[in-house]
Design a protein around this motif. Structure first.
Motif, PDB file in Angstrom:
ATOM      1  N   SER A 194       0.824  -1.218   0.000  1.00 45.44           N
ATOM      2  CA  SER A 194       0.000   0.000   0.000  1.00 45.44           C
ATOM      3  C   SER A 194       0.853   1.260   0.000  1.00 45.44           C
ATOM      4  CB  SER A 194      -0.952  -0.003   1.198  1.00 45.44           C
ATOM      5  OG  SER A 194      -0.226  -0.104   2.407  1.00 45.44           O
ATOM      6  N   GLU A 252     -10.696  -2.291   3.953  1.00 39.58           N
ATOM      7  CA  GLU A 252      -9.257  -2.061   3.832  1.00 39.58           C
ATOM      8  C   GLU A 252      -8.925  -1.301   2.547  1.00 39.58           C
ATOM      9  OE1 GLU A 252      -7.036  -2.471   6.035  1.00 39.58           O
ATOM     10  OE2 GLU A 252      -8.168  -3.619   7.518  1.00 39.58           O
ATOM     11  N   LYS A 267      -9.823   2.313   3.201  1.00 37.10           N
ATOM     12  CA  LYS A 267      -8.834   2.898   4.108  1.00 37.10           C
ATOM     13  C   LYS A 267      -7.563   3.273   3.363  1.00 37.10           C
ATOM     14  CE  LYS A 267      -6.117   1.760   8.248  1.00 37.10           C
ATOM     15  NZ  LYS A 267      -5.843   0.713   9.275  1.00 37.10           N
ATOM     16  N   THR A 312     -11.136 -12.919   6.367  1.00 35.09           N
ATOM     17  CA  THR A 312     -12.147 -11.863   6.422  1.00 35.09           C
ATOM     18  C   THR A 312     -13.464 -12.444   6.927  1.00 35.09           C
ATOM     19  OG1 THR A 312     -13.063 -12.211   4.201  1.00 35.09           O
ATOM     20  CG2 THR A 312     -11.081 -10.826   4.372  1.00 35.09           C
ATOM     21  N   SER A 343      -3.768 -11.217   5.948  1.00 29.95           N
ATOM     22  CA  SER A 343      -4.685 -10.262   6.565  1.00 29.95           C
ATOM     23  C   SER A 343      -5.592  -9.684   5.490  1.00 29.95           C
ATOM     24  CB  SER A 343      -3.896  -9.134   7.228  1.00 29.95           C
ATOM     25  OG  SER A 343      -3.226  -8.360   6.227  1.00 29.95           O
ATOM     26  N   ALA A 355      -5.968  -6.604   4.942  1.00 30.00           N
ATOM     27  CA  ALA A 355      -5.214  -5.511   4.318  1.00 30.00           C
ATOM     28  C   ALA A 355      -4.337  -6.024   3.184  1.00 30.00           C
ATOM     29  CB  ALA A 355      -4.371  -4.793   5.364  1.00 30.00           C
TER      30      ALA A 355
END
Length: 295
Positions: free
Chosen positions: A6, A29, A32, A200, A225, A227
């Motif tokens: 990211s 995610e 975000k 998730t 994860s 993310a």
């Protein structure tokens, strides 16, 4: 994680993204990460209370809109108030749920994962300036779509097969959309992504013993994860110079985890005649004529 993360997302200040299902998991995610690089994000969700909680943490660049992909009336209502965006990310989905039907009588997984997003994209595309990203799954490999029984009215229902079919439909839709946009001379692009194995809330909805197994497997090292699972769709949604119609996912351990990159997919998805037939059937079932010529 080695490779693209990211932190590598280009600045998105001034750009607007629609993310379906952004109230939890991969969608939250994704929202975000995008807000973190300056984007405005519309969290298009059925559960607006959960979406409001996510948006409140993200700040003024995140807004919430009601969208139930299992109800075409809701899809049309969302589209009627939509003013435009750069990118649409078709992220929302259900996995391996018991046999249920949408408000329009579709089998819940094909109805939500594919037909709801098909209708949404058809309605929003004229106001999308850049690209559409549709989220599939590695489970598309078991997909064996039956066009004469897309909604499981003739066959004995098998939840995992229905999920695989819906994810194959997502893949075929993304590929066919790219083809049609190119043929129409449009500058808009279509990409497909999948998260690999990401822990998730998507897991644990089967309402049988598989829920216990899902909770256990989510704790194994093989599980990413949420993310990290969101990275392939973020990559497809933000990177420039990608060939339209390409498929992105994790690049390690058979596509289950790792940094995002271009992935291979089941070659049956390249059957142009079948993709066209699925497109026509999707238009028929949703009642939305999908015209890319003005896009």
């Amino acid at each position: 994680m080695n490779g693209w993360t990211s932190a590598n997302i280009p600045d998105q200040t001034g750009r607007t993204f629609v993310v379906t299902g952004a109230n939890s998991g991969l969608g939250a995610e994704t929202a975000k990460a995008l807000v973190g690089v300056g984007a405005n994000v519309i969290l298009a969700c059925r559960n607006t209370a959960k979406a409001d909680a996510v948006a409140s943490k993200l700040g003024p660049n995140a807004t919430v809109a009601q969208l139930d992909l299992a109800d075409l009336a809701s899809v049309r209502s969302f589209a009627s108030s939509f003013t435009g965006a750069d990118v649409l990310i078709n992220n929302a989905g259900l996995m391996a749920v018991p046999l249920r039907r949408t408000a329009d009588g579709f089998e819940m997984q094909i109805g939500t994962n594919h037909l709801g997003h098909f209708a949404l994209t058809a309605l929003l595309l004229p106001k999308i300036t850049d690209r559409v990203v549709t989220v599939s799954s590695g489970v598309h490999q078991i997909g064996n779509i039956q066009l004469d029984d897309l909604n499981w009215e003739k066959r004995r229902y098998r939840r995992w097969q229905a999920y695989g079919d819906s994810k194959m439909a997502n893949l075929m839709f993304g590929l066919e959309l790219a083809k049609r946009l190119a043929e129409a001379g449009s500058s808009k692009e279509s990409f497909i992504a999948h998260p690999g194995y990401a822990a998730t809330e998507l897991q644990g909805r089967s309402e049988n013993f598989m829920d216990v197994l899902a909770k256990l497997s989510n704790k194994l090292p093989i599980a990413q994860s949420a993310a990290d699972g969101a990275l392939p769709q973020l990559y497809a949604a933000t990177m420039s110079g990608l060939p339209s119609g390409t498929y992105y996912g994790p690049t390690k351990f058979f596509g289950l985890h790792g940094a995002p990159g271009r992935n291979k997919y089941k070659k049956a998805a390249d059957d142009a005649d079948f993709r066209a037939a699925l497109w026509a059937e999707s238009e028929k079932l949703t009642g939305e004529k999908f015209d890319v010529s003005g896009s």
